[in-house]
Design an enzyme around this catalytic site. Structure first.
Site, PDB file in Angstrom:
ATOM      1  N   LYS A  80     121.067 -15.145 -52.561  1.00 44.80           N
ATOM      2  CA  LYS A  80     122.183 -15.414 -51.662  1.00 44.80           C
ATOM      3  C   LYS A  80     122.026 -16.807 -51.053  1.00 44.80           C
ATOM      4  O   LYS A  80     120.904 -17.256 -50.791  1.00 44.80           O
ATOM      5  CB  LYS A  80     122.206 -14.341 -50.564  1.00 44.80           C
ATOM      6  CG  LYS A  80     123.412 -14.375 -49.644  1.00 44.80           C
ATOM      7  CD  LYS A  80     123.385 -13.177 -48.720  1.00 44.80           C
ATOM      8  CE  LYS A  80     124.574 -13.169 -47.767  1.00 44.80           C
ATOM      9  NZ  LYS A  80     124.574 -11.948 -46.909  1.00 44.80           N
ATOM     10  N   SER A 153     128.633  -9.423 -46.670  1.00 42.48           N
ATOM     11  CA  SER A 153     128.792 -10.838 -46.947  1.00 42.48           C
ATOM     12  C   SER A 153     128.097 -11.259 -48.242  1.00 42.48           C
ATOM     13  O   SER A 153     128.295 -12.365 -48.722  1.00 42.48           O
ATOM     14  CB  SER A 153     128.198 -11.642 -45.787  1.00 42.48           C
ATOM     15  OG  SER A 153     126.789 -11.374 -45.679  1.00 42.48           O
ATOM     16  N   SER A 177     125.981  -5.645 -45.130  1.00 41.63           N
ATOM     17  CA  SER A 177     126.259  -6.613 -46.193  1.00 41.63           C
ATOM     18  C   SER A 177     125.367  -6.547 -47.421  1.00 41.63           C
ATOM     19  O   SER A 177     125.536  -7.342 -48.341  1.00 41.63           O
ATOM     20  CB  SER A 177     126.221  -8.037 -45.618  1.00 41.63           C
ATOM     21  OG  SER A 177     127.276  -8.196 -44.709  1.00 41.63           O
TER      22      SER A 177
END
Length: 464
Positions: A80, A153, A177
């Site tokens: 990420k 997210s 998330s």
């Protein structure tokens, strides 16, 4: 090799480490797949092509010389875009940081490198890992259907792993998330106990709520990734010194002696029909495997969801103190709204929130005196779409149904594993969670592995 990209992380690792295929061949195959598919999926923010091939070549040389670093050796994974990498930008999904190159790797990256993993690149995310993608950034597309929500997210992590553009990815979870994109993309994701995985070198959304964990296509694969990154880190004084078990060695023990807590009113009555049917089938499967279900009463998680927003907002305002509101024009409206809320919360209000959070943590912890695991939905609604989620901030029933099953476990710090358990009639994945006591990740991985050993929802892949 057919469908190489959809082999499990552990299987591709065994093939590389036995020299049936090289890490360079696997890495090149995934880079080619990224080139072909990611123009439509937009899961990668930055592809680390040259360094990935260098790492793959090094892995092949080490393996050929008899050096084996473990199950991740030579396996391509991705990160990420809030995980620091000194050889690639880390923007946190923010325009304001588009040219930011950290001075050092995060500890998570250092540990993956020590395990011999090949890092393919940085994956797209929402702005500062909150609810919305920045208006100037193209959001990832769910490979199961372009109208479907990707979860946030860690949206890029979910899309890339589901589409076979990496064998596993790192996500983070502050309100859901890791679990939202795992559920939306048909993956298995682990939100570890808070402090189990070091946060050094990870951009903050809300420090005491942020959890770093793996997203993969099976419980075993996610366990192997967690094994590589868990444990005390002197660079992060909040990281735990609790010993890290051998998750892969412990995961096959079965569930015949496990007690699983179930609040039927909370878990089954407040979800939609397709989610309820999938959960009921899951309960039946775990019961057939020998698990004992115990009636419990969950704490008030809707209250926890409502309080989560203000808790997160205050910590996020501190994390952005240097640039907000001074550079407010470079912020998207969703994140700006959260920061404005953080600046409005008074000290007395915040103290009330902290006391309520402490009580929630104690109430959830007390449940584990009677049970080994809790079973929970991932969300109340199956097959969420982008159109539906535009109402997330204004539709109280939608807000509660999405956050009711996730945010409480961020506030309490308890570990969860999310895994697929069905499909909607329209072809969207449905998932559920197993929740464990603090630092009992091995128990929830054990439950997830047993379930996946007799089901094949985790083996289904989108058609691309």
């Amino acid at each position: 090799m057919n469908n190489l990209h959809y082999k499990s992380l552990l299987e591709i690792g065994r093939l590389i480490q036995s020299r049936d295929i090289t890490s360079v061949e696997v890495t090149n195959a995934l880079l080619a797949r990224i080139d072909t598919l990611d123009k439509q999926l937009h899961s990668y923010f930055y592809v680390m092509r040259d360094s990935a091939l260098q790492q793959a070549a090094q892995a092949d040389q080490e393996i050929a010389s008899g050096i084996l670093r473990g199950p991740l050796h030579g396996v391509p994974i991705a990160l990420k875009d809030l995980i620091w990498t000194k050889d690639a930008p880390t923007t946190h999904g923010m325009i304001i940081h588009k040219d930011h190159y950290p001075a050092e790797d995060s500890t998570v990256v250092e540990r993956f490198r020590a395990a011999g993993a090949v890092i393919l690149g940085k994956l797209a995310q929402t702005e500062s890992a909150f609810a919305d993608h920045h208006p100037e950034i193209t959001r990832p597309t769910n490979p199961w259907g372009s109208a479907l929500w990707t979860g946030v997210s860690s949206s890029g992590s979910g899309v890339a792993t589901a589409a076979g553009l990496c064998f596993g990815a790192i996500g983070t979870d502050t309100g859901g998330s890791i679990r939202f994109p795992s559920n939306a993309n048909g993956l298995t994701g682990i939100k570890p106990t808070w402090s189990r995985v070091t946060r050094h070198g990870a951009c903050e959304l809300a420090a005491s709520l942020d959890h770093i964990g793996p997203m993969a296509r099976s419980a075993a694969d996610a366990a192997a990734m967690l094994q590589a990154i868990a444990g005390r880190d002197e660079k992060d004084p909040t990281s735990s010194s609790e010993p890290v078990p051998d998750y892969l060695a412990l995961m096959t023990r079965g569930v015949s002696h496990l007690r699983i807590g179930l609040d039927k009113s909370w878990a089954l009555d407040k979800v939609d029909d397709e989610t309820r049917a999938a959960l009921q089938a899951t309960i039946a499967t775990l019961s057939e495997l020998g698990a004992t279900f115990v009636d419990i009463t969950m704490p008030e998680t809707e209250k926890a969801a409502e309080e989560w927003s203000a808790l997160c907002a205050v910590e996020t305002a501190l994390a952005h103190e240097a640039t907000y509101p001074a550079q407010k024009d470079q912020y998207g409206p969703g994140l700006a709204g959260l920061l404005d809320l953080g600046h409005r919360v008074t000290a007395l209000e915040y103290q009330r929130l902290l006391l309520s959070r402490a009580a929630l943590r104690g109430d959830i912890s007390a449940l584990f005196s009677k049970v080994d695991l809790l079973l929970a939905p991932a969300t109340a609604f199956a097959g969420l779409t982008w159109d539906t989620m535009t109402r997330f901030g204004t539709d109280q029933a939608l807000f509660n149904g999405v956050l009711r099953y996730t945010s409480a476990f961020d506030a309490s710090g308890h570990p969860t594993i999310t895994l697929p358990c069905g499909m909607t009639a329209a072809g969207a994945p449905i998932g559920f969670q197993l929740v464990a006591a603090h630092f009992a990740e091995a128990t929830m991985i054990q439950g997830a592995w047993a379930y996946q050993h007799v089901t094949d929802w985790h083996k289904q892949h989108p058609t691309l």
